[in-house]
Enzyme design. Structure first.
Site, PDB file in Angstrom:
ATOM      1  N   LYS A   1    -163.351 -20.268  30.854  1.00  0.00           N
ATOM      2  CA  LYS A   1    -164.114 -20.916  31.926  1.00  0.00           C
ATOM      3  C   LYS A   1    -164.302 -19.939  33.095  1.00  0.00           C
ATOM      4  O   LYS A   1    -165.400 -19.724  33.575  1.00  0.00           O
ATOM      5  CB  LYS A   1    -163.369 -22.174  32.374  1.00  0.00           C
ATOM      6  CG  LYS A   1    -164.038 -22.921  33.493  1.00  0.00           C
ATOM      7  CD  LYS A   1    -163.304 -24.230  33.778  1.00  0.00           C
ATOM      8  CE  LYS A   1    -163.824 -24.864  35.046  1.00  0.00           C
ATOM      9  NZ  LYS A   1    -163.155 -26.140  35.345  1.00  0.00           N
TER      10      LYS A   1
ATOM     11  N   GLU B   1    -154.714 -13.027  29.861  1.00  0.00           N
ATOM     12  CA  GLU B   1    -154.464 -12.987  28.414  1.00  0.00           C
ATOM     13  C   GLU B   1    -155.770 -12.853  27.639  1.00  0.00           C
ATOM     14  O   GLU B   1    -155.899 -12.031  26.724  1.00  0.00           O
ATOM     15  CB  GLU B   1    -153.766 -14.277  27.949  1.00  0.00           C
ATOM     16  CG  GLU B   1    -152.347 -14.451  28.426  1.00  0.00           C
ATOM     17  CD  GLU B   1    -152.260 -15.247  29.722  1.00  0.00           C
ATOM     18  OE1 GLU B   1    -153.206 -15.162  30.551  1.00  0.00           O
ATOM     19  OE2 GLU B   1    -151.244 -15.935  29.927  1.00  0.00           O
TER      20      GLU B   1
ATOM     21  N   GLY C   1    -160.486 -27.461  32.085  1.00  0.00           N
ATOM     22  CA  GLY C   1    -160.155 -26.700  30.869  1.00  0.00           C
ATOM     23  C   GLY C   1    -159.660 -27.581  29.734  1.00  0.00           C
ATOM     24  O   GLY C   1    -160.140 -27.513  28.598  1.00  0.00           O
ATOM     25  N   ARG C   2    -158.689 -28.458  30.026  1.00  0.00           N
ATOM     26  CA  ARG C   2    -158.093 -29.270  28.955  1.00  0.00           C
ATOM     27  C   ARG C   2    -158.988 -30.435  28.538  1.00  0.00           C
ATOM     28  O   ARG C   2    -158.616 -31.210  27.654  1.00  0.00           O
ATOM     29  CB  ARG C   2    -156.704 -29.752  29.378  1.00  0.00           C
ATOM     30  CG  ARG C   2    -156.656 -30.487  30.704  1.00  0.00           C
ATOM     31  CD  ARG C   2    -155.228 -30.584  31.217  1.00  0.00           C
ATOM     32  NE  ARG C   2    -155.145 -31.152  32.560  1.00  0.00           N
ATOM     33  CZ  ARG C   2    -155.366 -30.479  33.690  1.00  0.00           C
ATOM     34  NH1 ARG C   2    -155.723 -29.208  33.656  1.00  0.00           N
ATOM     35  NH2 ARG C   2    -155.232 -31.056  34.869  1.00  0.00           N
TER      36      ARG C   2
ATOM     37  N   GLU D   1    -149.991 -31.300  31.738  1.00  0.00           N
ATOM     38  CA  GLU D   1    -150.678 -30.522  32.759  1.00  0.00           C
ATOM     39  C   GLU D   1    -151.412 -31.451  33.724  1.00  0.00           C
ATOM     40  O   GLU D   1    -151.640 -31.111  34.877  1.00  0.00           O
ATOM     41  CB  GLU D   1    -151.665 -29.563  32.088  1.00  0.00           C
ATOM     42  CG  GLU D   1    -152.072 -28.403  32.969  1.00  0.00           C
ATOM     43  CD  GLU D   1    -152.807 -27.338  32.186  1.00  0.00           C
ATOM     44  OE1 GLU D   1    -152.203 -26.704  31.317  1.00  0.00           O
ATOM     45  OE2 GLU D   1    -154.005 -27.157  32.436  1.00  0.00           O
TER      46      GLU D   1
ATOM     47  N   HIS E   1    -137.203 -35.367   8.853  1.00  0.00           N
ATOM     48  CA  HIS E   1    -136.136 -34.513   8.336  1.00  0.00           C
ATOM     49  C   HIS E   1    -135.620 -33.581   9.410  1.00  0.00           C
ATOM     50  O   HIS E   1    -134.930 -32.598   9.103  1.00  0.00           O
ATOM     51  CB  HIS E   1    -136.648 -33.710   7.133  1.00  0.00           C
ATOM     52  CG  HIS E   1    -137.057 -34.600   6.001  1.00  0.00           C
ATOM     53  ND1 HIS E   1    -136.211 -34.881   4.939  1.00  0.00           N
ATOM     54  CD2 HIS E   1    -138.180 -35.319   5.805  1.00  0.00           C
ATOM     55  CE1 HIS E   1    -136.838 -35.723   4.127  1.00  0.00           C
ATOM     56  NE2 HIS E   1    -138.021 -36.013   4.623  1.00  0.00           N
TER      57      HIS E   1
ATOM     58  N   LYS F   1    -150.613 -17.610  36.447  1.00  0.00           N
ATOM     59  CA  LYS F   1    -151.642 -16.574  36.349  1.00  0.00           C
ATOM     60  C   LYS F   1    -151.374 -15.449  37.365  1.00  0.00           C
ATOM     61  O   LYS F   1    -151.718 -14.307  37.128  1.00  0.00           O
ATOM     62  CB  LYS F   1    -153.037 -17.174  36.564  1.00  0.00           C
ATOM     63  CG  LYS F   1    -153.501 -18.020  35.373  1.00  0.00           C
ATOM     64  CD  LYS F   1    -154.934 -18.525  35.515  1.00  0.00           C
ATOM     65  CE  LYS F   1    -155.317 -19.374  34.319  1.00  0.00           C
ATOM     66  NZ  LYS F   1    -156.668 -19.887  34.324  1.00  0.00           N
TER      67      LYS F   1
HETATM   68  C1  G6Q Z   1    -156.617 -26.329  31.605  1.00  0.00           C
HETATM   69  C2  G6Q Z   1    -155.980 -25.269  32.353  1.00  0.00           C
HETATM   70  C3  G6Q Z   1    -155.712 -24.003  31.563  1.00  0.00           C
HETATM   71  C4  G6Q Z   1    -156.954 -23.171  31.271  1.00  0.00           C
HETATM   72  C5  G6Q Z   1    -156.519 -21.804  30.780  1.00  0.00           C
HETATM   73  C6  G6Q Z   1    -157.680 -20.903  30.424  1.00  0.00           C
HETATM   74  O1  G6Q Z   1    -156.941 -27.384  32.062  1.00  0.00           O
HETATM   75  O2  G6Q Z   1    -156.678 -24.999  33.514  1.00  0.00           O
HETATM   76  O3  G6Q Z   1    -155.055 -24.281  30.359  1.00  0.00           O
HETATM   77  O4  G6Q Z   1    -157.771 -23.801  30.338  1.00  0.00           O
HETATM   78  O5  G6Q Z   1    -155.708 -21.199  31.738  1.00  0.00           O
HETATM   79  O6  G6Q Z   1    -158.524 -20.722  31.512  1.00  0.00           O
HETATM   80  P1  G6Q Z   1    -159.916 -20.052  31.325  1.00  0.00           P
HETATM   81  O7  G6Q Z   1    -160.728 -20.881  30.410  1.00  0.00           O
HETATM   82  O8  G6Q Z   1    -160.503 -19.942  32.690  1.00  0.00           O
HETATM   83  O9  G6Q Z   1    -159.656 -18.696  30.715  1.00  0.00           O
END
Ligand code: G6Q
Length: 544
Positions: A204, A210, A265-266, A351, A382, A510
């Protein structure tokens, strides 16, 4: 005390009635309990009769939902009010599921038209890749799709691709790289080939360390193994809200699929972040996924609270979390295709509602989000189910199962269903001391050993579960199931007074590592506590 003191006090005093009340007795006293405490929507049956509730409980919980104005709050979200106040944003993942003939104007912009324009662009690209028209630089069709993203840009797409494998175009291979651990991308680079691989850089913000590190590694690998700068456009596409950063990275913005800051994001798998899902199952099935979610949106906004799947699940979570002290909730999908579902929900729930400050900045006075965890059944039986049955803590669980298998084979499906249903029955009923003694006597166990042994074989029962059962795990049903949990989280967030749509804990992560990274790269530890310095020094000397 909660922001809804009267409803809270009523629930508190009502809860005391349940201190000695066993679900066995509730079932024995009421043969109609299943009919009364089960409901269906979008092809999903929710059986919530194996809960420590009666009619009064549901009325009191519905009154709590009323007091929190859940319907009004949901309408505010659906119409685009800036309910994510700390980031000053609307929260409009529901708009991603609106049909093309709908309209929603936010700040003078028709959001539905925007969504469908990007969906068409994404769909056209999807078709070209799936039918082999989109070629790699040497003229070969795409065979490997590598999604590079993390958190919300990884967990949703990965979970859905796995869940809908029966619909996957099998000559395409899907890989997901998220971890900054170089092992993750290295293992993928070992099994793909440069001429037929498409990398999707999904971020996003397009600033996530990462993802950018993995994307740069993939790009370098591509250039080191026969690709050149001119070929990048055929092998790298981006999904992002940040076109500047995308072109800086070297991806042609013609190959960028955008979305908007009002998609968290989520909550983003429904947007172009779901490109890998489209590529896997095709546009038609992706539309079915959206349609299932949209039908759940309508159910959520229209249905009365006591028949409303997300509201019921949310209220039961509040009932146990705030009145029985339950801090841990298990997700147990009896479906191998849902093997990433618990991990996905862990992010969605923890989150969103793992917070201690309310929207107005005051402290949250009651417990908020629980720990969410789980594994597919029957494997969990199990492993950790022991603690669910006999542990000292009360832990609640959602059992999720499809009545029909996608892979009918001998007795497998009956065994799967039998295990799922039997677990909820056992957690509800338990086993009394008298029953345990009688079993041991019938098994001709030495009578001297029975008193102690029987104690170990007692199960208190009275452990609440919800069961979600549907005919088959198809795209429509999965869409509805995911949207149901999104709204469950929303309702709980509203009852606890939280902003479920920011994530300052993630933002902290981050930023945190950058100092130590600089020190590891420069070879000497800076100013920290003794533990941190010790760990930095150990890492430095091991890598010398
Ligand atoms: C989701 C969070 C987090 C995010 C990641 C990736 O709601 O904000 O999990 O999706 O940190 O972020 P980017 O899509 O900006 O790389």
């Amino acid at each position: 005390m909660s922001a809804h003191p009267n409803e809270w006090l009523a629930l508190e005093s009502h809860q005391r009635e349940f201190a000695t009340q066993h679900m066995r007795e509730l079932f024995a006293a009421d043969p109609g309990r299943f009919e009364r405490f089960s409901t269906q929507a979008c092809g999903i049956l929710l059986d919530f009769s194996k809960n420590r509730i009666n009619d009064t409980t549901m009325q009191l919980l519905a009154a709590l939902a009323e007091s929190a104005d859940i319907r009004g709050e949901a309408q505010r979200m659906f119409r685009g009010d800036r309910i994510n106040t700390t980031e000053d944003r609307s929260v409009l993942h529901t708009a991603l599921r609106l049909p093309a003939d709908a309209s929603l104007s936010v700040d003078g912009v028709d959001v539905v038209a925007q969504v469908h324009a990007v969906a068409e662009q994404t769909a056209a690209f999807t078709d070209r890749v799936r039918n082999g028209e989109w070629k790699g630089y040497s003229g070969k069709a795409i065979k490997h799709i590598v999604n590079i993203g993390i958190g919300g840009s990884d967990l949703g797409p990965l979970m859905v691709c796995e869940a809908l494998k029966p619909w996957q175009q099998r000559d395409l291979n899907f890989h997901f790289v998220s971890n900054v651990d170089g092992t993750h991308i290295s293992e993928v680079l070992k099994v793909i080939d440069i001429e037929s691989t498409l990398f999707i850089v999904a971020s996003k913000t397009f600033t996530t360390q990462e993802t950018l590190t993995n994307a740069h590694t993939a790009r370098q690998w591509f250039l080191d193994n026969g690709g050149n700068e001119d070929n990048i456009a055929r092998h790298f596409v981006a999904v992002s809200t940040n076109s500047e950063a995308v072109s800086e990275f070297g991806i042609d913005t013609d190959n960028m699929f955008r979305f908007w800051d009002w998609v968290g994001g989520r909550y983003s798998l429904w947007s172009s972040i779901g490109l890998s899902i489209r590529l896997s199952i095709g546009n038609e099935q992706f539309d079915n996924l959206l349609a299932g979610a949209h039908e759940m949106d309508r159910h959520f906004i229209e249905e009365e609270y006591t028949q409303n799947l997300p509201v019921i699940l949310a209220l039961l979570g509040v009932w146990y979390g705030n009145f029985f002290g339950v801090r841990s909730h298990v997700i147990a999908p009896y479906d191998q295709y849902l093997h990433r579902f618990a991990a996905y929900l862990q992010q969605l729930d923890m989150e969103s509602n793992g917070k201690a400050v309310q929207i107005d900045g005051s402290d949250c006075q009651v417990s908020s989000g629980p720990v969410i965890w789980g594994e597919p059944g029957t494997n969990g039986q199990h492993a950790f189910f022991q603690l669910l049955h006999q542990g000292t803590e009360l832990i609640t669980a959602d059992f999720i199962v499809a009545a029909k298998s996608q892979n009918p084979r001998g007795r497998h499906q009956q065994m799967l269903l039998a295990n799922c249903i039997a677990q909820t029955e056992a957690l509800m009923r338990g086993k009394t001391l008298a029953e345990a003694e009688a079993e041991l006597t019938a098994a001709k166990v030495d009578s001297g050993k029975i008193p102690v042994l029987a104690r170990h074989k007692v199960f208190s029962g009275n452990r609440p579960t919800n069961t979600l059962i549907f005919e088959q795990l198809d795209p429509f049903t999965l869409g509805a199931l995911i949207a149901m949990y999104e709204h469950k989280v929303f309702v709980q967030g509203k009852i606890w007074g939280l902003n479920s749509f920011d994530q300052w804990g993630v933002e902290l992560g981050k930023a945190l590592a950058s100092n130590i990274l600089a020190e590891l790269e420069s070879g000497s530890a800076g100013e920290h506590d003794a533990s941190t310095i010790g760990l930095i020094n150990y890492s430095l000397s091991a890598n010398r």
